[in-house]
Every structure is written in structure tokens, then in C-alpha cells.
Design an enzyme around this catalytic site. Structure first.
Site, short mmCIF file in Angstrom:
data_model
loop_
_atom_site.label_atom_id
_atom_site.label_comp_id
_atom_site.label_asym_id
_atom_site.label_seq_id
_atom_site.Cartn_x
_atom_site.Cartn_y
_atom_site.Cartn_z
N LYS C 79 0.86 -1.18 0.00
CA LYS C 79 0.00 0.00 0.00
C LYS C 79 0.90 1.23 0.00
O LYS C 79 1.93 1.25 0.70
CB LYS C 79 -0.89 -0.05 1.25
CG LYS C 79 -1.92 1.05 1.36
CD LYS C 79 -2.80 0.85 2.60
CE LYS C 79 -3.89 1.90 2.72
NZ LYS C 79 -4.74 1.68 3.92
N SER C 154 -9.71 1.54 3.07
CA SER C 154 -8.84 2.32 2.21
C SER C 154 -7.81 1.50 1.45
O SER C 154 -7.27 1.96 0.45
CB SER C 154 -8.09 3.37 3.05
OG SER C 154 -7.23 2.73 3.98
N SER C 178 -9.82 -0.93 7.16
CA SER C 178 -9.24 -0.68 5.83
C SER C 178 -8.55 -1.87 5.17
O SER C 178 -8.22 -1.81 4.00
CB SER C 178 -8.26 0.49 5.91
OG SER C 178 -8.96 1.70 5.96
#
Lengths: 99, 481, 484
Positions: C79, C154, C178
Site C-alpha cells: 500500500k 482504504s 481498511s
């Protein structure tokens, strides 16, 4: 959760934006007022719980006294640090006039 | 100021004497170029986390002990949020509701020379900000500024007094006493000119008989306790004249201009002061248990009051000499070291307060310690005592030892300062001088005592000043009587 | 079967048995990324050159019998919130578009040391603030099961890359769900470990007291292997925990016989999609069949978790994002004085959702509101944590819940109303407030062909039980119907 008696005024929005160093134009201000108002309205349900005498949890793990020893370690190369700077002057970062 | 009462509170920031910064392992010394003592952590790069320096905690707790505070068993850090380019994270890590020390006091002399207890509200730990170099002579006339983060996150303690002081004299006395305590406990370098100790003044005045305190004004940029004194006197006058003329006093921060001898309002961008303190989630709390507390207490060196008692009562120094030594921590430390090897307190104190103090004051340099080896000086004093060097030569040796690492014995040898006490050598010199100076010899024999001085001088000259003058006199008298 | 289809475990066997090289595996992944990324938007940046060099080095090690273990030579991705030395780390924000960290995060350092091959950095909601990966400055990320749907957020890019075989595994972060909600939306395994299990050093913070790094993978065992590699006490993170690191992959084979599993009625209240409740029921049946004991429990403060989460996370975020001021790194919008420069930079650098949360958090901490919002929330946090402490103290090993009220929703469906978007997190945020480990395991597809997962919540440092139970209910992988 009614938006009629909003929990945040346009004055509040302006004050908070100033604290947060954000500029909002008129449309953004209105939008922020509406949306924050509804979110804060939702948050009001927290007031329903009686928390008298309940301790505040600031750290979820029961850790304490996590230290490092006072021993000099590696520093970051000045050039590597300043390579990220939007503006520099020699070994310094540079910012426009403060006053 | 007779019809007005002054109320003064002081806030100090002292840099703790650690090798590394409070939350990272960057060095704290300021030698070197701008932005060389930095790392991702003290630059506040995205993703970095603080790890607390154990020694900083110990020094802060020690400060509390030196200033008669309660040291907290449980304390924690908070974030103080505001924007400024010297603050890398947009918040300062500090302690807000649970500081490491509370409720201390120091006894200081008031204006009339009486003891007065000044209370200390709290001592908390925090990180220092970076430094801004301005393109102009000051922030106001600069077209740009240059942040240097070498100082960012150097460990500080903030010491906040209660508003217990009522005159410039008291405030100055408090500051000097506090500086001495921090120096003795070896907590900070306490150099105001260099910023390792900073003092801000909060002052208000009110008419006699009024209970409610007047409007508070904060004074910053005070680089000495003399400046603290002068700024308070100035501010008392300024505020008094405002009140007398019916002009309201504005609550504000003012800067002391030492050259002009006045305070001026500080110009700043008007940001709201709403610091939004909240508990620092990245740092677990600090718990000082009984054992650690005892270890910290055990590391406390002898503090000024105890030292004064020992120097006068046990070692027999005068109050004056003891006071002179204690007022200057490097000299006081050196005295102890010297006394350990040369246990004649009065002689040791005389050398330190005389020649050594003079040498230390003769340069621009500021000393944290006396730049001499106590054992070398002890050697020199023993040589004097034995009679193998005279006082004047010893002073020359001392000067050379100061700020060099030469050994006393080597300097003595280089200059040939050793006194000749060997009678066989001296006998022949004495014989030679008697023979060469028949007139003074005759004078002496005729009862003119003063003539012996001339003859001693001649022998000294003959031996290039190395003869032991006492022995020369003795030998001359023996030969002539 | 292509290399990209394989689980991490099979890929490691293939490398070990020289069926293919790391360079071949990396090349295949890079080709797939090139084909799929334009439509999926999973990657913000692809580090092809560096990846091939790392793969070559790995192949050399293997040839010299110096392989560093099961992660050596395996292509993976991070990420874009996880700092990588010398590789741009943007947090999907214009603010950090041009920022390249000069240091490594600890979790990536662990993987790099284990020989991992980094394919690139993955798309996300800006500064991890969102539940749909629609707030990224670099464009919306799409669900591989239906491109009109969001992948969740996210860590949307992290879930999509695994689901679409664009990486063998990925790391994500989880502040309020997330990792788990995108895992649920995209049909992959996602684990958020106990707070403190994985170092946060170098992971750009959203809400420091809630953030935790975790793994998205094709199987529970794969997730266990990776979690073991990134866990542990870090001297750079004062909040990392010193607990020993068990063999999480091995825990997957332990079975569930005798485990006590709770079903919390507060999580199954009205508003949960039927297909999710059905999969929950199916999970219970599997667990009971395998020898676990499943009982109803109550976590009475659950309803307060969502408002508490948004107060707390926004407050911490408002402070964490104060450092983006245009002085030292990242974006600067020039202005003729410092104050205007900072404001112009922050106003241009942050997107609307980030600004909203900064405003909300600033408000909650501001003078006069701290006690009513922030401190009250910390007290509510205590009550929520106590709910879980009591359940685990009474002998339960884990709790089974829905991971979200529904399967993936359409792109744009919730963007106008932040509050509706926040409701997405109702099943996941209690875990972060209590600092617990939790895992989402894919179960099947709903009628629209969108994946459904189930959430397992464990006691602090009880990840092994989660892996045991997760592996028991885990079925064959759910493969997205991608046309390429």
C-alpha cells in the site's frame, strides 16, 4: 440527527479552518457546515452513555517505560534530507518571509 | 513603586545535558553545519515515531529533586498543536496534565536580604524547536527565513514558578539560585547567552490595596539575569506610567531589547492560541517505581547548601571563600578534586580563587570545567611546599598548564625552575660571591644587616634564580658569622 | 496454470523446485499488471526495473543455495502508505505526489531482508481516509468482480492486486477496517493483527492509536507466513509489542476442535445484507461440524463504536497531518509569506475527505469541546474494550461477525454523503478501538456475483486461533471473471 439545529455554525467552521490552516471558499464552507453538522449530530449519541468514573483509554496496550539509551546513532545525510525540500539555500531549508 | 505592588512569575526552559535528542539518536551538540544533526525522526518525515531517551527522564526527575518537587510516579506526554516552520511535526511533544514534577520551591533572598520561599508549580519535559536564521537583521525585516533543525527535539525541561516574586531583585536572585541548582545537579549547561537556559517573565502590577491581579505581560528574549532585572524594572515603570495616565495595559508578549534597554511588543501573525492538547498516542506512559526513584536520588551530587556546610564546618574555609567557590560550580568541583590530592583547604582555595579564577576570566571562552588536571596542580603545590620551586615560578608553570596538557614536571624542567637545595652546589656559589664582593661583606660584618640581602641576590643571580633563597641566606650567615 | 494464479505457498514451492525463476514470476506479474492496471487502477506506481533486479538477485541466491526462505523471490506489493527508501510514497495524495522517503519502514525492511520482490505501490483512499478507494488523487480503483463497483477501502489497491493476481500478496493498513472491508469486497483473506503486533515505523499515520499494518493474501496460510515475517518488537516503535511470534502458517492446520466461538447479536442487527447473514450461518455450521462450540454473546457498547471511532480517528488525524506544511518535503504552493504559503499548500494538497476529517478532528480537540468529544470518546473506548475483555476472559477464543453491512457498492453511490460512507465501517471499527486482531475470510458470492466474507475477531495476540478458525471455514479461492 436533525440538521435544523446544526451543531456547528459558519463561525465555527471559519475558526476551525483557521486553526487547521485550511482555506475554504464560500461553497466549501457551506458544504463543510452541512456535512460536519450531520456528522456531529450522529456523534451526539455518545452523550447518551453515562461515563462517570470511567477511565480514559489513551493506549490500548498496557505498555510503559519504553526507552532508548542515550547513545549517538546515525544521522541523515543533509543532501538526502534537502533533496526533498521544496526550496533550499545551501545547507538550509528556505521559507518565505514570516511577518 | 511604593503605591504599586508587582507580581512576577518566571518560566524557564533548560536544555538537558544528554548526548542525544529526546526522541531520536541524533547528537545534541551544536558544533557543525546547519541541518547536519538531523534524521527522519527529528525532521518529522511522514511515518516516523518517537522513542524516549531514558537519560532525559532521569535528568528531568533529578531537576525535580534539586528543586524540592514531588517527582511523579506516573507521567505521560501530550501533543501541543500549532504551526511554525521551526516545528517539524506541526505539534510539539510536551507534557500537559501529568508533568514529571510538581510542587517544588526554592529559598531565595528578597530585596531586604531575608529568606523567601518561591514556589515552583511544575517541571515538564518537552522537545525543543529548530532554529530560524533570518535573511535580514531580524524576523521583521527579513524577506525569507532559513530553518535549521539541528536543535529540533533537543530535550528540554520547562520550569514554571508560581507568581510569588514581587521585585526585580527577587526574580534575579531566584534565577541565579535556580541556575546554580541545575548546574550542581549536572542537569543542564545553563548558559543563558547560548540559550541552554532561557527565562521568560510574567509580570503585572496593581495599586496597593487592590486584591485582584493586574493585566499580565510576558517578556521574552532575556539573555542574562541582569537583563531579567532590567526588564522588570523597565516594565514596572512602563506599566505604572500607563496606569497613572489612565491607559489600559494590554495583555501581550513583549521582547526585551538589551541595547535600547526597553521592552517592545512582539510582532506576530495573529493565530488563535488554541493548542488542542491531547495524549501523545505514540509514547507509552512513564512509571518511576521506588527503586528507580532511589537510583535517581542516589545519583544526585552534593548540592550547594550541603557543600557550604562541609567547606566551612569540616574544612575550615571562611564563609566568604566557601561562598565564592559555590557560586562558581566549575571552581567548586575543581576544589573537591584538588583537595582530595592536596588536603590543605585554605591553600587550595587560595590558588583556585586567585590565580585560577583570574586565568578563567582572562579569556572570552566559557568553561564548564577548570581546564586543569587536579593531580598536576596538587603535584605543583607539593613542590612548593617541599621548597623545590618558588611561588613566582609556580605561577608561571600554572599559566602554561592552563589550556595545555603539559605536565607540571615537564614545564618545570623546561624552564629549569627547580630550586637548588643541594648545599654542596650552593656552598661554592656562596664562596664565590663572598670573594667577589668584599665591600658588602665588610658592611655586613660591621653590623649592616641589610647587606645580606644584596649578597643573597648575587647568589640567586649566579644560580640563575634556581637557588633556594632561604638556604642561601642561611649559608651566607653561617659563612660570615 | 500460470504463475500468477498460484498461492504464495505454491509459488515458493515452484521456485524451490526450479519449476520457474523469480525473474519469470516477476515478469509474468509485471505483464499482468500492465494489462489489468489501466482498468483496475490498483497500482499507483510500478517499480519494474527494481523488481527485476531484486528477482535476479533472488535467483542468484537460490542458485547458490542461499535462499532466505519462503518469501525469497516472491513478487508482492505495498500500500502506498508504507515508506520505501528511494521509492515514491504518496499516500495517494497530491500533497506527497513528489515525495520519496529517504528511509525504509520496518515492515518493508523485514520483507526486503526476506528477499521479497516489490512490484510497486498500491492505490488507496487519500491518507487512508475512506472506505472505497474513491478519494485517491491518482484515480478511482475498481472491483475486479465488477468494474462498476468499488473494491472497498482504504486498502482497495492491496485487495484488488491480490484478487486479480497482480501480486502474490500485499500489505495494507487498517485503522477502522481498511484491510478487512476491501478483503470482503474483493474475495481475499485479510488480517489486521493486534495493535502493536507489527511495527508502525515508516507507515504514514492516519490515526496513531488505531493504525495497524496487516496482510492481504490468497489463502489464510499465505497470510500467516507473511504476518510472521513482519511481526515483532521494533526499537523504532515504542508501541510495538514484545510478545513472541508464533508460526501463524502452522496454526492454519491446527483445526477448531474445542474452540469456543461467540456470535454477537449486536453485529447481526437489522441492515445486514441477507447473503452475508447466510454465509455467517454457513460458517457456523462448518465450525460446529469441525468441533467448535458456537454460542451467542453480547457486546453491549457496539453501537457506540462508530461515532467514537470517527471522533478519535479524526482528532488524531488532524494532528498527524499538521506536518504537511510545505516547508520540508512534499507539495508547496508558493505565496509571498509563510502563513499564506502554508494555507495555500494545505488547501491545494489535501482532497475534500481529508479536509473534512482534519476539520472534524480539529473541532473535537478545540477549546471547549475536548471533554464533550475527545475525552468522552476515550471513556467510551474503555467501555468497548471492556466488553471484549469480558468475553475473552470468560473463555471465548474468537467472535464471528459480518465484516460490513453489505457486499461492494457501486462507484459514486456513497460519495455525496460522508455519513453513509462512514456506516460502512460499523462492523470493523470496534476491533480497532479495542486493539484486537481480526481477519476476514472469503466465503462465496452474492446474487450479483460480488464476494462475501466473514470476520473473525480474536483476543489480544490471539492471531493463531484466528488462523485456525479462518482456515477451517476457508473454501477454494474466489476468482474474479476478468476478461483479458
Amino acid at each position: 440527527m436533525s440538521n435544523n439545529d446544526s451543531l456547528i455554525s459558519s463561525g465555527d467552521v471559519e475558526y476551525v479552518a483557521k486553526l487547521a490552516h485550511l482555506h475554504l471558499d464560500e461553497t466549501e464552507k457551506k458544504d463543510m457546515e452541512t456535512k460536519l453538522g450531520s456528522i456531529l449530530g450522529y456523534m451526539q449519541q455518545l452523550q447518551q452513555i453515562d461515563t462517570t468514573g470511567v477511565e480514559a483509554t489513551t493506549h490500548v496496550l498496557p505498555l510503559a517505560n519504553v526507552f532508548r539509551e542515550d547513545i549517538v546513532g546515525e544521522t541523515l545525510d543533509t543532501e538526502k534530507a534537502l533533496a526533498q525540500a521544496p526550496e533550499r539555500d545551501g545547507n538550509y531549508y528556505k521559507v518565505p518571509k514570516i511577518l | 513603586m511604593s503605591q504599586y505592588l508587582t507580581t512576577i512569575g518566571l518560566e524557564f526552559h533548560a536544555e538537558l545535558k544528554t548526548k542525544t535528542k529526546i526522541f531520536c539518536s541524533c547528537p545534541t551538540d551544536f558544533a557543525g553545519d546547519a541541518n547536519t544533526h538531523i534524521c527522519p525522526v527529528c525532521l518529522g518525515l511522514p511515518g516516523v515515531l518517537p522513542v524516549l531517551n531514558r537519560h532525559a527522564v532521569e535528568l528531568a526527575a533529578k531537576a525535580g529533586m534539586a528543586l524540592n518537587c514531588e517527582v511523579s510516579k506516573f507521567s505521560k506526554f501530550d501533543r501541543k498543536n500549532y504551526f511554525y516552520p521551526d516545528l517539524p511535526k506541526g505539534y510539539q511533544v510536551t507534557q500537559y496534565p501529568l508533568p514529571i514534577c510538581r510542587n517544588g520551591w526554592l529559598m531565595v533572598k528578597d530585596e531586604d536580604g531575608n529568606d523567601k520561599k518561591i514556589r515552583i508549580n511544575r517541571i515538564h519535559m518537552e522537545e525543543d524547536a529548530g532554529k530560524l536564521v533570518h535573511s535580514g537583521s531580524n524576523i521583521s525585516d527579513s524577506s525569507y527565513s532559513l530553518p535549521d533543525y539541528n536543535r529540533a527535539a533537543v530535550p528540554l525541561i520547562e520550569i514554571v514558578t508560581e507568581p510569588d516574586m514581587s521585585s526585580a531583585e527577587e526574580a534575579k536572585n531566584f534565577g541565579e539560585t535556580l541556575r546554580l541548582m541545575l548546574a550542581y545537579a549536572d542537569i543542564s549547561d545553563v548558559k543563558m547567552e547560548q540559550g541552554s537556559l532561557r527565562c521568560d517573565v510574567n509580570i503585572s502590577i496593581r495599586p496597593q490595596g487592590q486584591d485582584e491581579l493586574g493585566v499580565k505581560v510576558e517578556i521574552k528574549n532575556l539573555n542574562s539575569f541582569r537583563a531579567v532585572y532590567r526588564a522588570i524594572v523597565y516594565e514596572e515603570m512602563r506599566q505604572k506610567s500607563l496606569i497613572d495616565n489612565g491607559i489600559p495595559i494590554v495583555q501581550e508578549t513583549r521582547l526585551w531589547d538589551d541595547a535600547a534597554g526597553e521592552t517592545r511588543p512582539m510582532r506576530s501573525k495573529e493565530d488563535a492560541h488554541d493548542y488542542r492538547y491531547f495524549p501523545e498516542p505514540d509514547l507509552p506512559p512513564i512509571i518511576i517505581d521506588d527503586q528507580w526513584m532511589a537510583e535517581i536520588a542516589a545519583s544526585m551530587p552534593e548540592m550547594p547548601d550541603a557543600k557550604r556546610k562541609r567547606l566551612t564546618e569540616e574544612l575550615g574555609l571562611s564563609d566568604y571563600d566557601a561562598g565564592q567557590l559555590i557560586a562558581n560550580p566549575p571552581l567548586a568541583h575543581f576544589f573537591d578534586a584538588l583537595y582530595a590530592e592536596y588536603p590543605e583547604a585554605k591553600i587550595a582555595a587560595n590558588w583556585i580563587l586567585g590565580d585560577i579564577a583570574k586565568l578563567m576570566n582572562s579569556t572570552e571562552k566559557e568553561y564548564n570545567v577548570v581546564p586543569l588536571s587536579a593531580s598536576e596542580l596538587a603535584f605543583l603545590l607539593k613542590e612548593i611546599k617541599k621548597g623545590s620551586i618558588n611561588n613566582n615560578s609556580a605561577k608561571t608553570v600554572l599559566e602554561e598548564m592552563f589550556d595545555s596538557d603539559k605536565k607540571a614536571a615537564d614545564i618545570i624542567a623546561e624552564h629549569g625552575f627547580s630550586q637548588i637545595s643541594d648545599t654542596s652546589v650552593l656552598d661554592s656559589a656562596v664562596a664565590k660571591i663572598i670573594e667577589a664582593n668584599p665591600k658588602p661583606v665588610a658592611d655586613y660584618k660591621a653590623g649592616k644587616q641589610a647587606a645580606i640581602g644584596f649578597l643573597v641576590g648575587q647568589v640567586m643571580k649566579e644560580t640563575k634564580g634556581q637557588a633556594n633563597p632561604g638556604m642561601v641566606k642561611e649559608l651566607l650567615e653561617k659563612a660570615l658569622n | 496454470m500460470t504463475i500468477t494464479d498460484m498461492s504464495l505457498k505454491d509459488m515458493a514451492i515452484g521456485l524451490e523446485e526450479k519449476q520457474f525463476s523469480s525473474q519469470e514470476a516477476t515478469q509474468e506479474h509485471l505483464e499482468r499488471i500492465e494489462k489489468l492496471n489501466p482498468q483496475l487502477g490498483a497500482y499507483i506506481s510500478v517499480t519494474a526495473k527494481e523488481a527485476l533486479a531484486a528477482a535476479e538477485a533472488s535467483d542468484k541466491r537460490r542458485a547458490n543455495k542461499e535462499s532466505k526462505g519462503p518469501l525469497d523471490g516472491i513478487p508482492m506489493a505495498l500500500k502506498d502508505i508504507i515508506s520505501t527508501n528511494g521509492i515514491a510514497t504518496t499516500c495517494a495524495s497530491r500533497m506527497l505526489e513528489n515525495y520519496t522517503p529517504p528511509y525504509n519502514s520496518t515492515c518493508w525492511q523485514h520483507l526486503e531482508d526476506a528477499g521479497a520482490v516489490l512490484l510497486g505501490k498500491l492505490n488507496m483512499d487519500e491518507f487512508a481516509m475512506g472506505s472505497s478507494t474513491e478519494t485517491s488523487y491518482f484515480g478511482v480503483c475498481h472491483n475486479p468482480f465488477d468494474l462498476d463497483y468499488v473494491p472497498g477501502g482504504s486498502s482497495g489497491g492491496s485487495a484488488v492486486a491480490v484478487a486479480a493476481d497482480m501480486a502474490a500478496y500485499t500489505l495494507g493498513t487498517d485503522t477502522g477496517g481498511s484491510i478487512r472491508q476491501p478483503a470482503h469486497f474483493c474475495g481475499v483473506v485479510g488480517i489486521k493483527p493486534t495493535y502493536g503486533r507489527v511495527s508502525r515505523f515508516g507507515v504514514i499515520p492516519y490515526a496513531s492509536s488505531l493504525d495497524q499494518v496487516g496482510v492481504l493474501a490468497k489463502t489464510c496460510a499465505d497470510a500467516g507466513t507473511v504476518l510472521g515475517a513482519i511481526s515483532g518488537k521494533d526499537k523504532m516503535d515504542s508501541t510495538s509489542a514484545p510478545e513472541p511470534i508464533p508460526d501463524y502458517a502452522a496454526a492454519c492446520t491446527k483445526g477448531v476442535k474445542g474452540l469456543r466461538i461467540g456470535i454477537a447479536k449486536e453485529f447481526c442487527a437489522a441492515g445486514i445484507e441477507d447473503a452475508i447473514l447466510a454465509e455467517l450461518k454457513r460458517a457456523v455450521e462448518i465450525l460446529e461440524r469441525e468441533g467448535a462450540v458456537v454460542e451467542d454473546i453480547s457486546l453491549p457498547h457496539t453501537e457506540y463504536a462508530l461515532p467514537a471511532y470517527y471522533v478519535l480517528a479524526s482528532a488524531e488525524a488532524s494532528s498527524n497531518l499538521a506536518r504537511y506544511d510545505g516547508v520540508r518535503y512534499g507539495l508547496r504552493i508558493p505565496a509571498d509569506n509563510l502563513h499564506d504559503m502554508m494555507i495555500a499548500t494545505r488547501s491545494a494538497g489535501f482532497g475534500p475527505e481529508v479536509k473534512r476529517r482534519i476539520m472534524l478532528g480539529t473541532y473535537a480537540l478545540s477549546s471547549g469541546y475536548y471533554d464533550a468529544y475527545y475525552n468522552k470518546t476515550l471513556q467510551v473506548r474503555t467501555l468497548i474494550k471492556q466488553d471484549y475483555d469480558q468475553i475473552f476472559a470468560s473463555g471465548f477464543d474468537c467472535i464471528l461477525t459480518p465484516p460490513a453491512p453489505s457486499a461492494a457498492f457501486r462507484i459514486g453511490e456513497n460519495t455525496d454523503d460522508p455519513l453513509t460512507m462512514y456506516m460502512q465501517d460499523v462492523c470493523t471499527v470496534p476491533v480497532n478501538l479495542a486493539g484486537l486482531p481480526a481477519m476476514v475470510v472469503p466465503m462465496g458470492l452474492n446474487a450479483e456475483g460480488l464476494p462475501i466474507g466473514i470476520q473473525l475477531i480474536g483476543a489480544p495476540f490471539g492471531e493463531e486461533k484466528l488462523f485456525a478458525a479462518g482456515a477451517a471455514i476457508e473454501g477454494p479461492r474466489i476468482i474474479p471473471p476478468l476478461d483479458i
